[in-house]
Design a protein around this motif. Structure first.
Motif, mmCIF file in Angstrom:
data_model
loop_
_atom_site.group_PDB
_atom_site.id
_atom_site.type_symbol
_atom_site.label_atom_id
_atom_site.label_comp_id
_atom_site.label_asym_id
_atom_site.label_seq_id
_atom_site.Cartn_x
_atom_site.Cartn_y
_atom_site.Cartn_z
ATOM 1 N N ALA A 4 -6.341 27.264 -3.008
ATOM 2 C CA ALA A 4 -5.863 25.898 -2.781
ATOM 3 C C ALA A 4 -5.934 25.115 -4.086
ATOM 4 N N PRO A 5 -5.072 24.133 -4.256
ATOM 5 C CA PRO A 5 -5.134 23.324 -5.478
ATOM 6 C C PRO A 5 -6.392 22.465 -5.488
ATOM 7 N N GLY A 6 -7.225 22.680 -6.494
ATOM 8 C CA GLY A 6 -8.449 21.905 -6.649
ATOM 9 C C GLY A 6 -8.215 20.667 -7.491
ATOM 10 N N PRO A 7 -9.289 19.942 -7.788
ATOM 11 C CA PRO A 7 -9.158 18.696 -8.552
ATOM 12 C C PRO A 7 -8.487 18.869 -9.914
ATOM 13 N N ALA A 8 -8.782 19.956 -10.623
ATOM 14 C CA ALA A 8 -8.176 20.163 -11.943
ATOM 15 C C ALA A 8 -6.671 20.369 -11.827
ATOM 16 N N VAL A 9 -6.249 21.070 -10.793
ATOM 17 C CA VAL A 9 -4.811 21.298 -10.584
ATOM 18 C C VAL A 9 -4.122 19.994 -10.200
ATOM 19 N N ILE A 10 -4.719 19.245 -9.294
ATOM 20 C CA ILE A 10 -4.129 17.967 -8.882
ATOM 21 C C ILE A 10 -4.028 17.028 -10.082
ATOM 22 N N ALA A 11 -5.094 16.947 -10.868
ATOM 23 C CA ALA A 11 -5.067 16.098 -12.066
ATOM 24 C C ALA A 11 -4.005 16.579 -13.044
ATOM 25 N N GLY A 12 -3.871 17.889 -13.200
ATOM 26 C CA GLY A 12 -2.857 18.444 -14.091
ATOM 27 C C GLY A 12 -1.446 18.138 -13.629
ATOM 28 N N LEU A 13 -1.216 18.209 -12.320
ATOM 29 C CA LEU A 13 0.103 17.861 -11.788
ATOM 30 C C LEU A 13 0.434 16.402 -12.080
ATOM 31 N N ASP A 65 -0.768 14.674 -14.607
ATOM 32 C CA ASP A 65 -0.522 14.596 -16.048
ATOM 33 C C ASP A 65 0.898 15.030 -16.403
ATOM 34 N N VAL A 66 1.367 16.086 -15.775
ATOM 35 C CA VAL A 66 2.679 16.641 -16.121
ATOM 36 C C VAL A 66 3.825 15.874 -15.467
ATOM 37 N N PHE A 67 3.698 15.586 -14.188
ATOM 38 C CA PHE A 67 4.825 15.017 -13.448
ATOM 39 C C PHE A 67 4.680 13.537 -13.127
ATOM 40 N N GLY A 68 3.534 12.959 -13.418
ATOM 41 C CA GLY A 68 3.311 11.535 -13.186
ATOM 42 C C GLY A 68 2.683 11.260 -11.835
ATOM 43 N N PRO A 69 1.975 10.140 -11.732
ATOM 44 C CA PRO A 69 1.268 9.829 -10.491
ATOM 45 C C PRO A 69 2.194 9.611 -9.293
ATOM 46 N N ARG A 70 3.390 9.134 -9.523
ATOM 47 C CA ARG A 70 4.318 8.900 -8.403
ATOM 48 C C ARG A 70 4.810 10.199 -7.787
ATOM 49 N N ALA A 71 4.767 11.290 -8.549
ATOM 50 C CA ALA A 71 5.229 12.584 -8.044
ATOM 51 C C ALA A 71 4.216 13.235 -7.112
ATOM 52 N N LEU A 72 2.966 12.779 -7.167
ATOM 53 C CA LEU A 72 1.915 13.442 -6.391
ATOM 54 C C LEU A 72 2.238 13.511 -4.901
ATOM 55 N N ALA A 73 2.736 12.451 -4.334
ATOM 56 C CA ALA A 73 3.058 12.449 -2.903
ATOM 57 C C ALA A 73 4.152 13.448 -2.566
ATOM 58 N N ASP A 74 5.011 13.756 -3.519
ATOM 59 C CA ASP A 74 6.063 14.745 -3.295
ATOM 60 C C ASP A 74 5.551 16.174 -3.470
ATOM 61 N N LEU A 75 4.470 16.339 -4.233
ATOM 62 C CA LEU A 75 3.979 17.669 -4.574
ATOM 63 C C LEU A 75 2.887 18.184 -3.650
ATOM 64 N N VAL A 76 2.172 17.299 -2.992
ATOM 65 C CA VAL A 76 1.110 17.729 -2.077
ATOM 66 C C VAL A 76 1.223 16.977 -0.756
ATOM 67 N N ALA A 77 0.691 17.584 0.280
ATOM 68 C CA ALA A 77 0.642 16.959 1.598
ATOM 69 C C ALA A 77 -0.785 17.039 2.109
ATOM 70 N N VAL A 78 -1.202 16.041 2.864
ATOM 71 C CA VAL A 78 -2.495 16.072 3.528
ATOM 72 C C VAL A 78 -2.276 16.736 4.883
ATOM 73 N N VAL A 79 -3.005 17.826 5.127
ATOM 74 C CA VAL A 79 -2.813 18.614 6.344
ATOM 75 C C VAL A 79 -4.156 18.932 6.985
ATOM 76 N N ASP A 80 -4.127 19.329 8.242
ATOM 77 C CA ASP A 80 -5.326 19.836 8.899
ATOM 78 C C ASP A 80 -5.746 21.111 8.189
ATOM 79 N N CYS A 81 -7.032 21.347 8.097
ATOM 80 C CA CYS A 81 -7.537 22.509 7.362
ATOM 81 C C CYS A 81 -6.945 23.826 7.846
ATOM 82 N N ASP A 82 -6.735 23.990 9.136
ATOM 83 C CA ASP A 82 -6.194 25.244 9.630
ATOM 84 C C ASP A 82 -4.738 25.452 9.241
ATOM 85 N N ARG A 83 -4.039 24.392 8.807
ATOM 86 C CA ARG A 83 -2.648 24.517 8.367
ATOM 87 C C ARG A 83 -2.540 24.773 6.877
#
Length: 84
Positions: A46-55, A57-75
């Protein structure tokens, strides 16, 4: 139910391709190892804090909502399943 982050693989792939970044170049710009990018992109980890921070850095803070989703753990486990 506990929640976690799930990577939206298709969106990341589209942005990576649009930026003309190889996996190695993406890793370098994110400040993580190429093996980390490989494990995340293959769904082995799973993407950890370093990966999220790197995303951000590369794509900008506004892109984060497009790149990750908050899901139930089993999903969060299925590899390359589109996040809602």
């Amino acid at each position: 139910m506990p929640r976690t982050l799930a990577l939206r693989y298709a969106e990341l792939h589209d942005r990576q391709r649009a930026a003309r970044l190889s996996d190695h170049a993406l890793a370098a710009r994110m400040g993580v190892s190429p093996s980390t990018v490989s494990r995340v992109l293959s769904g082995r980890t799973a993407p950890g804090p370093a990966v999220i921070a790197g995303l951000i850095d590369v794509f900008g803070p506004r892109a984060l909502a497009d790149l990750v989703a908050v899901v139930d753990c089993d999903r969060s486990r299925p590899r390359h399943q589109a996040a809602a």
